[in-house]
Motif scaffolding. Structure first.
Motif, PDB file in Angstrom:
ATOM      1  N   GLY A 137       0.797  -1.217   0.000  1.00 24.16           N
ATOM      2  CA  GLY A 137       0.000   0.000   0.000  1.00 24.16           C
ATOM      3  C   GLY A 137       0.833   1.272   0.000  1.00 24.16           C
ATOM      4  N   LEU A 138       1.996   1.231   0.632  1.00 22.79           N
ATOM      5  CA  LEU A 138       2.855   2.412   0.728  1.00 22.79           C
ATOM      6  C   LEU A 138       3.769   2.584  -0.482  1.00 22.79           C
ATOM      7  CD1 LEU A 138       3.829   2.141   4.500  1.00 22.79           C
ATOM      8  CD2 LEU A 138       2.321   3.854   3.448  1.00 22.79           C
ATOM      9  N   TYR A 139       3.870   1.558  -1.330  1.00 21.73           N
ATOM     10  CA  TYR A 139       4.763   1.635  -2.486  1.00 21.73           C
ATOM     11  C   TYR A 139       4.262   2.710  -3.449  1.00 21.73           C
ATOM     12  CZ  TYR A 139       7.510   0.344  -6.547  1.00 21.73           C
ATOM     13  OH  TYR A 139       8.352   0.374  -7.619  1.00 21.73           O
ATOM     14  N   LYS A 140       5.155   3.622  -3.837  1.00 18.08           N
ATOM     15  CA  LYS A 140       4.765   4.753  -4.686  1.00 18.08           C
ATOM     16  C   LYS A 140       5.244   4.649  -6.129  1.00 18.08           C
ATOM     17  CE  LYS A 140       2.736   6.994  -1.411  1.00 18.08           C
ATOM     18  NZ  LYS A 140       1.311   6.865  -1.297  1.00 18.08           N
ATOM     19  N   GLY A 141       6.067   3.671  -6.445  1.00 16.19           N
ATOM     20  CA  GLY A 141       6.601   3.561  -7.795  1.00 16.19           C
ATOM     21  C   GLY A 141       5.647   2.858  -8.742  1.00 16.19           C
ATOM     22  N   ASN A 142       6.176   2.555  -9.936  1.00 14.68           N
ATOM     23  CA  ASN A 142       5.398   1.797 -10.919  1.00 14.68           C
ATOM     24  C   ASN A 142       6.229   0.670 -11.522  1.00 14.68           C
ATOM     25  OD1 ASN A 142       7.116   3.213 -12.561  1.00 14.68           O
ATOM     26  ND2 ASN A 142       5.538   4.143 -13.826  1.00 14.68           N
ATOM     27  N   ASN A 143       7.243   0.210 -10.785  1.00 14.34           N
ATOM     28  CA  ASN A 143       8.149  -0.827 -11.252  1.00 14.34           C
ATOM     29  C   ASN A 143       7.825  -2.143 -10.546  1.00 14.34           C
ATOM     30  OD1 ASN A 143      10.338  -2.578 -11.620  1.00 14.34           O
ATOM     31  ND2 ASN A 143      11.795  -0.891 -11.802  1.00 14.34           N
ATOM     32  N   PRO A 144       7.192  -3.095 -11.235  1.00 15.36           N
ATOM     33  CA  PRO A 144       6.802  -4.339 -10.579  1.00 15.36           C
ATOM     34  C   PRO A 144       7.994  -5.160 -10.080  1.00 15.36           C
ATOM     35  CG  PRO A 144       6.363  -4.451 -12.942  1.00 15.36           C
ATOM     36  CD  PRO A 144       6.773  -3.054 -12.640  1.00 15.36           C
ATOM     37  N   ALA A 145       9.127  -5.114 -10.786  1.00 18.15           N
ATOM     38  CA  ALA A 145      10.307  -5.861 -10.331  1.00 18.15           C
ATOM     39  C   ALA A 145      10.817  -5.297  -9.002  1.00 18.15           C
ATOM     40  CB  ALA A 145      11.404  -5.823 -11.386  1.00 18.15           C
ATOM     41  N   GLU A 146      10.810  -3.983  -8.889  1.00 16.04           N
ATOM     42  CA  GLU A 146      11.245  -3.334  -7.647  1.00 16.04           C
ATOM     43  C   GLU A 146      10.312  -3.693  -6.488  1.00 16.04           C
ATOM     44  OE1 GLU A 146      12.787   1.043  -6.804  1.00 16.04           O
ATOM     45  OE2 GLU A 146      10.607   1.011  -7.148  1.00 16.04           O
ATOM     46  N   LEU A 147       9.018  -3.657  -6.732  1.00 16.50           N
ATOM     47  CA  LEU A 147       8.051  -4.008  -5.693  1.00 16.50           C
ATOM     48  C   LEU A 147       8.214  -5.467  -5.283  1.00 16.50           C
ATOM     49  CD1 LEU A 147       5.671  -3.427  -3.831  1.00 16.50           C
ATOM     50  CD2 LEU A 147       4.146  -3.855  -5.782  1.00 16.50           C
ATOM     51  N   ALA A 148       8.363  -6.364  -6.246  1.00 17.40           N
ATOM     52  CA  ALA A 148       8.529  -7.786  -5.934  1.00 17.40           C
ATOM     53  C   ALA A 148       9.777  -8.007  -5.090  1.00 17.40           C
ATOM     54  CB  ALA A 148       8.599  -8.603  -7.224  1.00 17.40           C
ATOM     55  N   GLU A 149      10.858  -7.337  -5.427  1.00 12.28           N
ATOM     56  CA  GLU A 149      12.110  -7.467  -4.658  1.00 12.28           C
ATOM     57  C   GLU A 149      11.935  -6.967  -3.230  1.00 12.28           C
ATOM     58  OE1 GLU A 149      15.946  -8.693  -4.011  1.00 12.28           O
ATOM     59  OE2 GLU A 149      14.780  -8.995  -5.828  1.00 12.28           O
ATOM     60  N   LYS A 150      11.238  -5.845  -3.050  1.00 10.31           N
ATOM     61  CA  LYS A 150      10.975  -5.322  -1.701  1.00 10.31           C
ATOM     62  C   LYS A 150      10.148  -6.314  -0.883  1.00 10.31           C
ATOM     63  CE  LYS A 150      11.088  -0.377  -2.755  1.00 10.31           C
ATOM     64  NZ  LYS A 150      11.791   0.300  -1.691  1.00 10.31           N
ATOM     65  N   ILE A 151       9.149  -6.907  -1.503  1.00 16.51           N
ATOM     66  CA  ILE A 151       8.298  -7.879  -0.809  1.00 16.51           C
ATOM     67  C   ILE A 151       9.124  -9.091  -0.387  1.00 16.51           C
ATOM     68  CG2 ILE A 151       6.395  -9.510  -1.126  1.00 16.51           C
ATOM     69  CD1 ILE A 151       5.138  -7.342  -2.999  1.00 16.51           C
TER      70      ILE A 151
END
Length: 104
Positions: free
Chosen positions: A61-75
């Motif tokens: 919910g707090l993720y502000k980007g639009n890069n799915p690879a970056e979000l997946a790595e953070k998760i």
């Protein structure tokens, strides 16, 4: 699974076991209209457990980007951290970003 729209995150859960575990089982279905800017996030049970679900929901919910690879790595990094870097099961994260709304 999760669907993120702006700052809101919807958790999508299935009551059935994964496809292929038992013969002749019907998958759960939920129809959702996706919009430009939405994320779809799928995680394996090795990532999602009682220690990680709320934290991952907040993180998405707090993720502000639009890069799915970056979000997946953070998760994935967060899930490993919350499990003290102990991996007892496969840990898979798939994230997709919907760039623009498509009418079907």
């Amino acid at each position: 699974s999760f669907i993120k729209r702006e700052d809101c995150v919807k958790t999508v859960k299935a009551s059935a076991l994964p496809a292929g575990v038992f013969a002749n089982t019907e998958p759960d279905r939920e129809k959702v209209k996706l919009k430009g800017g939405d994320f779809i996030v799928l995680v394996s049970d090795g990532v999602l457990n009682s220690r990680t679900e709320n934290t991952l929901t907040d993180l998405i919910g707090l993720y502000k980007g639009n890069n799915p690879a970056e979000l997946a790595e953070k998760i994935l990094k967060t899930a490993k951290y919350l499990n003290a870097d102990i991996v007892n099961d496969d840990m898979t994260v798939i994230a997709a970003y919907i760039d623009e709304e498509i009418s079907a």
